[in-house]
Design a protein around this motif. Structure first.
Motif, PDB file in Angstrom:
ATOM      1  N   ASN A 283     -64.700 -78.355 -25.180  1.00  0.00           N
ATOM      2  CA  ASN A 283     -65.362 -79.624 -24.851  1.00  0.00           C
ATOM      3  C   ASN A 283     -65.227 -79.850 -23.349  1.00  0.00           C
ATOM      4  O   ASN A 283     -64.351 -80.591 -22.886  1.00  0.00           O
ATOM      5  N   LYS A 286     -65.272 -83.550 -21.977  1.00  0.00           N
ATOM      6  CA  LYS A 286     -64.442 -84.533 -22.682  1.00  0.00           C
ATOM      7  C   LYS A 286     -64.072 -85.693 -21.783  1.00  0.00           C
ATOM      8  O   LYS A 286     -64.053 -86.854 -22.212  1.00  0.00           O
ATOM      9  N   SER A 287     -63.783 -85.397 -20.527  1.00  0.00           N
ATOM     10  CA  SER A 287     -63.392 -86.455 -19.592  1.00  0.00           C
ATOM     11  C   SER A 287     -64.531 -87.422 -19.313  1.00  0.00           C
ATOM     12  O   SER A 287     -64.307 -88.534 -18.816  1.00  0.00           O
ATOM     13  N   GLN A 291     -67.102 -86.643 -27.397  1.00  0.00           N
ATOM     14  CA  GLN A 291     -66.091 -86.475 -28.435  1.00  0.00           C
ATOM     15  C   GLN A 291     -66.033 -85.054 -28.968  1.00  0.00           C
ATOM     16  O   GLN A 291     -65.038 -84.660 -29.578  1.00  0.00           O
ATOM     17  N   SER A 292     -67.079 -84.289 -28.764  1.00  0.00           N
ATOM     18  CA  SER A 292     -67.112 -82.904 -29.238  1.00  0.00           C
ATOM     19  C   SER A 292     -67.987 -82.088 -28.292  1.00  0.00           C
ATOM     20  O   SER A 292     -68.757 -82.646 -27.507  1.00  0.00           O
ATOM     21  N   SER A 461     -58.224 -76.292 -20.736  1.00  0.00           N
ATOM     22  CA  SER A 461     -58.104 -77.739 -20.904  1.00  0.00           C
ATOM     23  C   SER A 461     -58.377 -78.494 -19.617  1.00  0.00           C
ATOM     24  O   SER A 461     -58.881 -79.621 -19.654  1.00  0.00           O
TER      25      SER A 461
END
Length: 600
Positions: A283, A286-287, A291-292, A461
């Motif tokens: 993802n 995401k930031s 949500q996905s 991440s």
């Protein structure tokens, strides 16, 4: 030159109007799919697609290859990268009686739209259209790829719902949603919703097969309340029972082949070597509130070089890599490109805006090794070489700003890729060419014979500084029994063939299909920091680049009009409901809204 004037209506409620109607806009009919001859469909559907390359689909050709040219304009010279975009085309049959149109399959957008016969920009004359904001648009020839006339079809029904989408290359489509009798090669997909664009500057429509979050009806986290999703082609195929899974496999074939194939609901084990390794989608946004995952991003664990005499790790820093079949070349972050170029003895040319190097021979065995954690995809160096008219070879791995890589066709033609949209996973293996037989197995709940990669739980991440060195050639793999082994490896194909007995079957007849691009294919190509001169290379995006919804997703790409000037743009899409279906959003309005939601 003829000038056309129009007073288009700016419909400012595009983001919030009538989305509360949700899926009811498309009715509750569940398509029951069959082949056009009435016979039942196997648990998988295979389409072949034509491959072509160029700066636009209109000027694309199966014979084109990326190249660097000197172009003279107004008394000065510019250096341009040509044939940077990839196109995969398929013919559709729509309406009663049937009308034939060509569209591009796009893994990076999610809606089907075709050009309407009433598009005012369709003209054989050299005309110019002037919008309400004073901007001009040249006419386009729509005859080559076909248009759809709703008045000539007795079976067309409109949903009275507006559709709008724009792309990073400046193309756009505006129109209305509807349904009709629809066939894709020999498969009857009547019931699939599609849009008819009565205003578009594109010569060809798009068949998007991406994730639901890219649908033009879905708002995601960037727009108003009441977003909704509908069944696009992959979902229609699954929900109708034609295939058993929300997944498909993409095989681009070798670079000299004029065709590739896409297999919905199945895997062809004859098209790859070794083991299919599965990775989760990342993802990347995401930031930004997603949500996905909304596009096909995975984690690249490292990069290396393999020759007949040695293996060299360029970097083992994790980065995000977008699988983008709409881009011909491959793009890496600036620092990683610089490290790779140094190992290849390539030097950056401020004049050209690219890395240049000695031209490798056709027998050169050097490979660029992409490490995905427990397995590798190896690509011959020659696949990344771009020729030029200046008797110099260009490294077709382009530096780009940011921390995301874009793995285009130069990479993907060497990989067999399974897109599992249900489980948000990608399965990869080294592509295998020249097989005379098929070994197709249906995907039911998971990709057959695929194993989780050793790095499955070790995903990207956050952005990190790219460092040189490391060791990607000591590969650790975790077997199904949980044991771990390690050893020196330069190819993922050294792993064992799949176990168990597969169901092998023939695909039957298929006409011509396409798979595509996924996503703003090309990206900003920045000059390498510290190099002399002020230059940036040209980046062009194609229709088959991944689209994003104005009410849901946006993604940046760039185009460059000169060697020293690049202009960033974003690709957005939106959908709105309208009681009479007559309001049209002018391109300038979309562009303004896109700039408000622009993010990187």
């Amino acid at each position: 030159m003829k000038v056309l004037n129009s007073n288009s209506v700016v419909y400012a409620a595009v983001l919030l109007s009538d989305l509360s109607n949700g899926l009811s806009l498309f009715g509750n009919k569940k398509p029951q799919l069959t082949k056009r001859d009435g016979s039942e469909i196997d648990n998988f559907i295979k389409f072949k697609f034509d491959k072509s390359y160029g700066d636009s689909y209109k000027n694309s050709s199966k014979r084109n290859k990326p190249k660097l040219d000197i172009v003279k304009r107004d008394g000065y010279e510019e250096i341009e990268l040509k044939n940077e975009s990839s196109f995969y085309s398929i013919k559709l049959s729509i309406g009663t009686p049937a009308q034939n149109v060509t569209v591009l399959i796009d893994t990076g957008s999610s809606d089907l739209w075709v050009t309407g016969s009433d598009n005012p920009l369709c003209s054989s004359d050299d005309a110019t259209f002037t919008g309400s904001d004073g901007s001009s648009q040249s006419s386009i020839d729509c005859s080559l790829y076909g248009t759809f006339d709703i008045d000539d079809s007795s079976s067309f029904t409109s949903n009275d719902t507006s559709f709008a989408i724009t792309y990073g290359d400046g193309s756009y489509a505006l129109g209305n949603w509807g349904q009709d009798v629809l066939s894709l090669q020999d498969i009857d997909v009547t019931g699939l919703s599609f849009a008819v664009a009565n205003y578009t500057n594109s010569t060809v429509g798009v068949l998007g097969i991406g994730l639901p979050s890219l649908e033009a009806t879905y708002s995601g986290s960037l727009a108003g309340s009441n977003p909704y999703q509908y069944d696009n082609l992959p979902l229609v195929l699954r929900n109708s029972g034609a295939v058993k899974s929300y997944a498909y496999s993409l095989f681009l074939n070798d670079e000299d082949s004029s065709e590739g194939s896409i297999l919905f609901g199945g895997v062809d084990h004859s098209k790859y070597e070794g083991t299919l390794n599965t990775l989760p989608l990342v993802n990347y946004q995401k930031s930004s509130g997603f949500q996905s995952p909304y596009e096909f991003d995975i984690t690249l664990q490292g990069l290396g070089i393999s020759t007949s005499s040695k293996n060299t790790t360029v970097s083992d820093t994790q980065i995000v890599a977008l699988l983008d079949s709409g881009t011909t070349l491959t793009y890496l972050p600036v620092t990683l490109t610089s490290l790779l170029a140094a190992e290849l003895n390539a030097s950056y040319s401020a004049r050209l805006g690219y890395y240049t190097m000695s031209c490798p021979s056709s027998s050169d065995s050097t490979e660029i090794v992409f490490d995905f954690g427990g397995f590798h995809i190896n690509v011959p160096l020659t696949s990344f070489i771009v020729t030029s008219s200046m008797n110099v070879c260009i490294l077709g791995i382009i530096p780009r700003s940011g921390d995301q890589a874009i793995l285009g066709d130069s990479f993907l033609q060497h990989a067999y890729v399974v897109y599992d949209l249900e489980n948000l996973e990608i399965s990869l293996a080294q592509a295998k060419y020249g097989s005379s037989s098929e070994d197709i197995e249906a995907i039911v709940s998971s990709v057959p014979s695929a194993v989780r990669a050793a790095s499955y739980s070790n995903t990207w991440s956050t952005a990190a500084t790219i460092n040189s060195g490391g060791d990607i050639f000591t590969v650790s793999t975790t077997a199904s029994n949980g044991t771990t082994s390690s050893g020196s490896s330069t190819r993922s194909s050294t792993s064992s063939r799949r176990t168990g007995t597969a169901t092998s079957s023939s695909t039957g007849s298929a006409k011509d299909s396409s798979a595509s691009s996924l996503r703003p294919s090309s990206s900003t190509i920045d000059s390498v920091s510290g190099s002399s001169g002020s230059s940036s290379s040209t980046s062009s995006t194609s229709i088959s680049n991944s689209a994003t919804t104005l009410a849901s997703t946006t993604r940046s790409s760039s185009t460059s009009s000169s060697l020293s000037t690049s202009t960033s743009s974003s690709r957005t899409s939106s959908s709105n409901s309208n009681s009479n279906g007559s309001n049209i959003i002018v391109p300038s309005f979309i562009t303004i809204l896109a700039s408000l939601f622009y993010f990187i």
